[in-house]
Each structure stands twice: as structure tokens, then as C-alpha cells.
Design a protein around this motif. Sequence first.
Motif, short mmCIF file in Angstrom:
data_model
loop_
_atom_site.label_atom_id
_atom_site.label_comp_id
_atom_site.label_asym_id
_atom_site.label_seq_id
_atom_site.Cartn_x
_atom_site.Cartn_y
_atom_site.Cartn_z
N VAL A 156 0.84 -1.20 0.00
CA VAL A 156 0.00 0.00 0.00
C VAL A 156 0.88 1.25 0.00
O VAL A 156 1.88 1.31 0.71
N VAL A 157 0.48 2.23 -0.82
CA VAL A 157 1.15 3.53 -0.86
C VAL A 157 0.20 4.56 -0.25
O VAL A 157 -0.97 4.64 -0.64
N ASN A 158 0.70 5.35 0.71
CA ASN A 158 -0.12 6.34 1.42
C ASN A 158 0.41 7.75 1.16
O ASN A 158 1.23 8.27 1.93
N PRO A 159 -0.03 8.39 0.08
CA PRO A 159 0.50 9.71 -0.26
C PRO A 159 -0.09 10.83 0.60
O PRO A 159 -1.23 10.76 1.06
N ALA A 160 0.70 11.89 0.76
CA ALA A 160 0.22 13.15 1.32
C ALA A 160 -0.49 13.91 0.19
O ALA A 160 -0.97 13.30 -0.76
N GLY A 161 -0.56 15.25 0.28
CA GLY A 161 -1.18 16.03 -0.79
C GLY A 161 -0.37 15.91 -2.07
O GLY A 161 0.83 16.18 -2.09
N ILE A 162 -1.03 15.50 -3.15
CA ILE A 162 -0.32 15.19 -4.40
C ILE A 162 -0.33 16.38 -5.34
O ILE A 162 -1.39 16.87 -5.76
N PHE A 163 0.87 16.84 -5.69
CA PHE A 163 1.06 17.95 -6.61
C PHE A 163 1.85 17.44 -7.82
O PHE A 163 1.99 16.24 -8.00
N GLY A 164 2.37 18.35 -8.65
CA GLY A 164 3.16 17.93 -9.79
C GLY A 164 2.49 18.27 -11.11
O GLY A 164 1.42 18.88 -11.15
N PRO A 165 3.11 17.85 -12.24
CA PRO A 165 2.64 18.28 -13.55
C PRO A 165 1.26 17.73 -13.93
O PRO A 165 1.02 16.53 -13.88
N VAL A 166 0.39 18.64 -14.28
CA VAL A 166 -0.95 18.29 -14.75
C VAL A 166 -0.88 17.99 -16.25
O VAL A 166 -0.22 18.71 -17.00
N LEU A 167 -1.55 16.94 -16.68
CA LEU A 167 -1.52 16.55 -18.10
C LEU A 167 -2.85 16.77 -18.80
O LEU A 167 -2.97 16.55 -20.01
#
Length: 342
Positions: free
Chosen positions: A182-193
Motif C-alpha cells: 500500500v502507498v499512502n500519499p500526502a497532498g499530491i502535486f506535480g505536472p498536470v496533463l
Amino acid sequence: MSTVLVTGGSGFVGIHVILQLLAAGHTVRTTVRRPDRRDEVLAMLREGGAAAPEGLTFFTADLTRDDGWQEAVTGCDYVLHVASPLSTSVPEDENEMIIPARDGTLRVLRAAREAGVKRVVITSSLGAIGYGHPPREKPFDETDWTNLTGSDVQPYIKSKTLAERAAWDFVAREGGGLELSVVNPAGIFGPVLGPDFSGSIEIVKSLLDGAMPAVPRVYFGVVDVRDVADLHLRAMTAPEAKGERFIAVSGETMSILDIGKVLRRELGPAARRVPRLQAPDWLVRLAANRIPLLRAVVPMLGRVRHSTSAKARSLLGWQPRSNDEAILATAESLIRLGLVKR
């Protein structure tokens, strides 16, 4: 190379996972709720540099129905279950989010077990780890679980927690040889496609648009979507990842005001509408009576949750980008795609 199913291929995380799987040479399948979303996925892949994605097959499947899942997973080595119901507002009935998230996860796991899939990696959330607890200085880690009786536990947080709990219970009791990570991310940002993106991205868009004269006193961890995708691929194949959870967070917790400072410092005139003031809590609470989108914010006011990604770094060699890089990539892509006010 392996055959991998990515659920929710039209989503912000799903599309970046597909890009990295294709770049690594895997044969990729993905699910969409409606066949007409295929063109949206292909457009986002082109934006991400996969002009003619060979080795990608589409299946139609919905988290609320059994149809299509067995066909989608048969012949797969791995399943990356990224799809999850998401709402920008608080639903009247929390079960609108909880039931699709929990039952959809179990639907995918049952199909994977029946098809002889080696491992499923589920995209959970830091929301399944760090909510419902009194303030504390110690960072949250993978041994922690959200306390569902907490006043700050909104329906989305509850849905992610219950879905992940159900997944671990299923694999323990009736998973057979199926492995789970399981991957538990925080707030996810980065390049929008493309125009389909997460609530975290909406924060940056609202700041650039000048949609609010002052920002609420809200804090969260930050991670770049490309690093979230990378962690999924590592958790998919690493022997050490079997039966483990991994928090995906880049660095220190940030406030929305901190994000605004990064935008103004790095973007200059393009960030001219970004607010410089933080709204007092009482004003946010008052405004939430009239603005439904703010209702989800009120329980988060002033709460700082520190978390650590030491486990992913040490066990899987994960090295994420910085908070600033993730935020800047978000803003630059929104501007490039014409998704913010000029």
C-alpha cells in the motif's frame, strides 16, 4: 517485462503510473468507467510524452459493479489499484464515498486473487494514517492508523481508511497467495496533463486565479505525482515491499500560505493574483456556512500533521523531489495548459 493493470487510468495519479510503466517496457492495461474516456487518456499520455503508446489496452469497469473486472485482470502479473471515488465537497451521505471505495477495493482484490495475480499495490492516503489524533510532535509513520471517531475525519478520509483496512483484512483471511502493498500519499502535486486532476492541484489553481482574498490556516504534506508513481512501481516488484505500507511525502508540512510564497517567489508576474494574507479561523467558519467547498476545510484549521517517508527511502531507495519543485511543476503545467486566468 510484466503485464500490469492500472485501475482508474484517467485520473491524475493513474495517468502518471501508466506513463512510467510504459517507459519501463511493461505491457499495460487500464480501466475507465466509460469507453468515451479512452480519448482523454490518450490525450494526457501524449501531453506526458507517450505519443503513440503501444502496449496499452483499455477495459471498461466501474468500482460499483462486478462487470469487466475479471476480464481486465486475467493474465496480469500485477494490479495497481489507483482508482478511488473523490469529491471536492462533503457529501450529504458519507456512504456515497465509503461504499464505492471499500467495496470497489474488495472487488478488485477478489478478481486479482481469482486470476492468480502476484501482487496488488493499492493507493491509499496519509488520510488513513494521521487523522483523528490529538496534536503531537512525533511524525506519523506506517504503524499509525486514523482514529475514525476524530472530529477532523471527513467522509473522504473515512473512505480511504475503511477501504485500506478492508484490503488488509481480505488478504489476511482469504487472499490465498495474493500479495499486498500500500502507498499512502500526502497532498499530491506535480505536472498536470489534462483537465482531470486532484483536489491538491485545485488549491494551486485557486491561488493563481486569485479565487480567495485570504487563505485558510490549513497545513499538509506535499509529494510530487511523479514520485508517487515511482513508489508504486517500486512497491510492485520489490520483495521487501510485500505486506508493507509506505508513506509518500517529500519533506516538511506546509501551509497554503507557504505554497503561495513559493509561487510568488518563483513565478513573478504569473503569480500576481496569489493572496498574501491568512484568514482568521472564525472568518473561515463563518464563510463555510455559505460556501460548501469550505466545509471540508473547517475541521483541518490549525492542525499540523508531521509524517515521515523514512521507510520508503530506506527500504525501497525512494528519493522524491522537493516540495518547491512539486508545487512549481503544478503551477507551470496549469499555466501551460491554459487552466488558470490570464
